[in-house]
Scaffold this motif. Structure first.
Motif, PDB file in Angstrom:
ATOM      1  N   GLU A 276       6.761   8.387  -8.371  1.00 40.24           N
ATOM      2  CA  GLU A 276       8.030   7.843  -7.947  1.00 40.24           C
ATOM      3  C   GLU A 276       9.116   8.850  -8.435  1.00 40.24           C
ATOM      4  OE1 GLU A 276       7.609   3.657  -9.685  1.00 40.24           O
ATOM      5  OE2 GLU A 276       9.895   4.530 -10.167  1.00 40.24           O
ATOM      6  N   ARG A 277       9.087  10.054  -9.840  1.00 43.68           N
ATOM      7  CA  ARG A 277      10.330  11.353  -9.392  1.00 43.68           C
ATOM      8  C   ARG A 277       9.773  12.424  -8.673  1.00 43.68           C
ATOM      9  NH1 ARG A 277       9.630  11.189 -16.549  1.00 43.68           N
ATOM     10  NH2 ARG A 277      10.191  13.557 -15.775  1.00 43.68           N
ATOM     11  N   VAL A 278       8.227  12.791  -8.343  1.00 43.25           N
ATOM     12  CA  VAL A 278       7.591  14.002  -8.308  1.00 43.25           C
ATOM     13  C   VAL A 278       7.848  13.832  -6.413  1.00 43.25           C
ATOM     14  CG1 VAL A 278       6.217  16.332  -7.888  1.00 43.25           C
ATOM     15  CG2 VAL A 278       6.575  14.768 -10.483  1.00 43.25           C
ATOM     16  N   PHE A 279       7.552  12.462  -5.955  1.00 40.38           N
ATOM     17  CA  PHE A 279       6.710  12.241  -4.575  1.00 40.38           C
ATOM     18  C   PHE A 279       8.047  11.146  -4.535  1.00 40.38           C
ATOM     19  CE2 PHE A 279       3.910  14.002  -7.009  1.00 40.38           C
ATOM     20  CZ  PHE A 279       2.819  15.161  -5.664  1.00 40.38           C
ATOM     21  N   ALA A 280       9.179  11.653  -4.828  1.00 41.90           N
ATOM     22  CA  ALA A 280      10.239   9.878  -4.347  1.00 41.90           C
ATOM     23  C   ALA A 280       9.525   9.051  -3.842  1.00 41.90           C
ATOM     24  CB  ALA A 280      10.682  11.121  -3.376  1.00 41.90           C
ATOM     25  N   LYS A 281       8.412   8.434  -4.302  1.00 42.14           N
ATOM     26  CA  LYS A 281       7.916   7.328  -4.017  1.00 42.14           C
ATOM     27  C   LYS A 281       8.796   5.928  -4.177  1.00 42.14           C
ATOM     28  CE  LYS A 281       4.570   9.275  -1.909  1.00 42.14           C
ATOM     29  NZ  LYS A 281       4.874   9.969   0.066  1.00 42.14           N
ATOM     30  N   THR A 282       8.648   4.782  -3.351  1.00 40.14           N
ATOM     31  CA  THR A 282       9.361   3.354  -4.182  1.00 40.14           C
ATOM     32  C   THR A 282       8.736   3.480  -5.019  1.00 40.14           C
ATOM     33  OG1 THR A 282       8.167   1.853  -2.378  1.00 40.14           O
ATOM     34  CG2 THR A 282      10.763   3.186  -1.822  1.00 40.14           C
ATOM     35  N   PRO A 283       8.796   1.990  -6.216  1.00 39.51           N
ATOM     36  CA  PRO A 283       8.208   1.560  -7.128  1.00 39.51           C
ATOM     37  C   PRO A 283       6.665   0.987  -6.327  1.00 39.51           C
ATOM     38  CG  PRO A 283       9.547   1.135  -7.514  1.00 39.51           C
ATOM     39  CD  PRO A 283      10.433   1.628  -6.343  1.00 39.51           C
ATOM     40  N   GLU A 284       7.144  -0.142  -4.790  1.00 34.25           N
ATOM     41  CA  GLU A 284       5.538  -0.335  -4.494  1.00 34.25           C
ATOM     42  C   GLU A 284       4.858   0.613  -3.289  1.00 34.25           C
ATOM     43  OE1 GLU A 284       9.205  -0.795  -4.110  1.00 34.25           O
ATOM     44  OE2 GLU A 284       9.256  -2.574  -5.253  1.00 34.25           O
ATOM     45  N   GLN A 285       5.672   1.897  -3.495  1.00 32.01           N
ATOM     46  CA  GLN A 285       4.584   2.665  -2.679  1.00 32.01           C
ATOM     47  C   GLN A 285       4.299   3.452  -4.284  1.00 32.01           C
ATOM     48  OE1 GLN A 285       7.789   5.498  -0.894  1.00 32.01           O
ATOM     49  NE2 GLN A 285       7.757   4.823   1.224  1.00 32.01           N
ATOM     50  N   ALA A 286       4.913   3.621  -4.606  1.00 30.61           N
ATOM     51  CA  ALA A 286       3.892   4.426  -6.011  1.00 30.61           C
ATOM     52  C   ALA A 286       2.753   3.293  -6.864  1.00 30.61           C
ATOM     53  CB  ALA A 286       5.108   5.057  -6.852  1.00 30.61           C
ATOM     54  N   GLU A 287       3.185   2.385  -6.638  1.00 28.76           N
ATOM     55  CA  GLU A 287       1.612   1.608  -6.754  1.00 28.76           C
ATOM     56  C   GLU A 287       0.696   1.469  -5.905  1.00 28.76           C
ATOM     57  OE1 GLU A 287       2.438  -0.535  -9.781  1.00 28.76           O
ATOM     58  OE2 GLU A 287       0.269  -1.836  -9.738  1.00 28.76           O
ATOM     59  N   GLN A 288       1.015   1.013  -4.606  1.00 25.84           N
ATOM     60  CA  GLN A 288       0.089   1.442  -4.119  1.00 25.84           C
ATOM     61  C   GLN A 288      -1.200   2.686  -3.465  1.00 25.84           C
ATOM     62  OE1 GLN A 288       0.038   0.233   0.274  1.00 25.84           O
ATOM     63  NE2 GLN A 288      -0.007  -1.586  -0.475  1.00 25.84           N
ATOM     64  N   LEU A 289      -0.275   3.863  -3.805  1.00 23.65           N
ATOM     65  CA  LEU A 289      -1.024   5.373  -3.799  1.00 23.65           C
ATOM     66  C   LEU A 289      -1.656   5.535  -4.529  1.00 23.65           C
ATOM     67  CD1 LEU A 289      -1.156   7.820  -1.894  1.00 23.65           C
ATOM     68  CD2 LEU A 289       1.212   8.529  -2.563  1.00 23.65           C
ATOM     69  N   MET A 290      -1.170   5.448  -5.357  1.00 20.68           N
ATOM     70  CA  MET A 290      -2.160   5.224  -7.611  1.00 20.68           C
ATOM     71  C   MET A 290      -3.487   4.830  -7.250  1.00 20.68           C
ATOM     72  SD  MET A 290      -2.778   3.512 -10.366  1.00 20.68           S
ATOM     73  CE  MET A 290      -1.471   2.050 -10.363  1.00 20.68           C
ATOM     74  N   LEU A 291      -3.102   2.962  -5.994  1.00 16.19           N
ATOM     75  CA  LEU A 291      -4.077   1.753  -6.489  1.00 16.19           C
ATOM     76  C   LEU A 291      -5.184   3.255  -4.998  1.00 16.19           C
ATOM     77  CD1 LEU A 291      -3.037  -1.176  -6.610  1.00 16.19           C
ATOM     78  CD2 LEU A 291      -4.226   0.206  -8.377  1.00 16.19           C
TER      79      LEU A 291
END
Ligand code: TYC
Length: 103
Positions: free
Chosen positions: A44-59
């Motif tokens: 979210e902080r470094v790559f400007a992802k939304t919480p939903e995008q960040a969760e998906q990408l982390m998984l």
């Protein structure tokens, strides 16, 4: 810009002559110890992802081992890699982040 012997100037559009800058993928690698929530926060902080995008990408990283977080010109990619490394180090997490030229 060119100036001839009579002092006349010729201005060419540079965009017609400059190649686009080489681009780099910034890639996050999986490990067994970095908390999922920390990775989501970084995305979210470094790559400007939304919480939903960040969760998906982390998984995606968690299950596939790695994922591209973004594609940037060299200096911006290098700065993001450095910020991720510093954030991880500051919390003693082994999170790894690398950059690779776009194939
Ligand atoms: N595998 C980690 C865990 O189970 C989570 C994780 C996801 C770690 C992505 C790093 O880049 C990473 N806590």
């Amino acid at each position: 810009i060119e100036i001839d012997k009579q002092g006349a100037t010729t201005v060419e559009r540079q965009s017609a002559r400059l190649a686009p800058p080489p681009m780099y993928q910034v890639i996050l690698l999986n490990d067994d110890y970095t908390p999922m929530e920390f990775v989501v926060n970084v995305l979210e902080r470094v790559f400007a992802k939304t919480p939903e995008q960040a969760e998906q990408l982390m998984l995606k990283v968690h299950y596939e081992g790695r994922a591209v977080c973004g594609v940037y010109p060299r200096d911006i990619a290098a700065t993001k890699v450095e910020i991720v490394r510093q954030l991880a180090q500051s919390r003693q997490h082994p999170l790894q982040c690398v950059m690779e030229p776009v194939p």
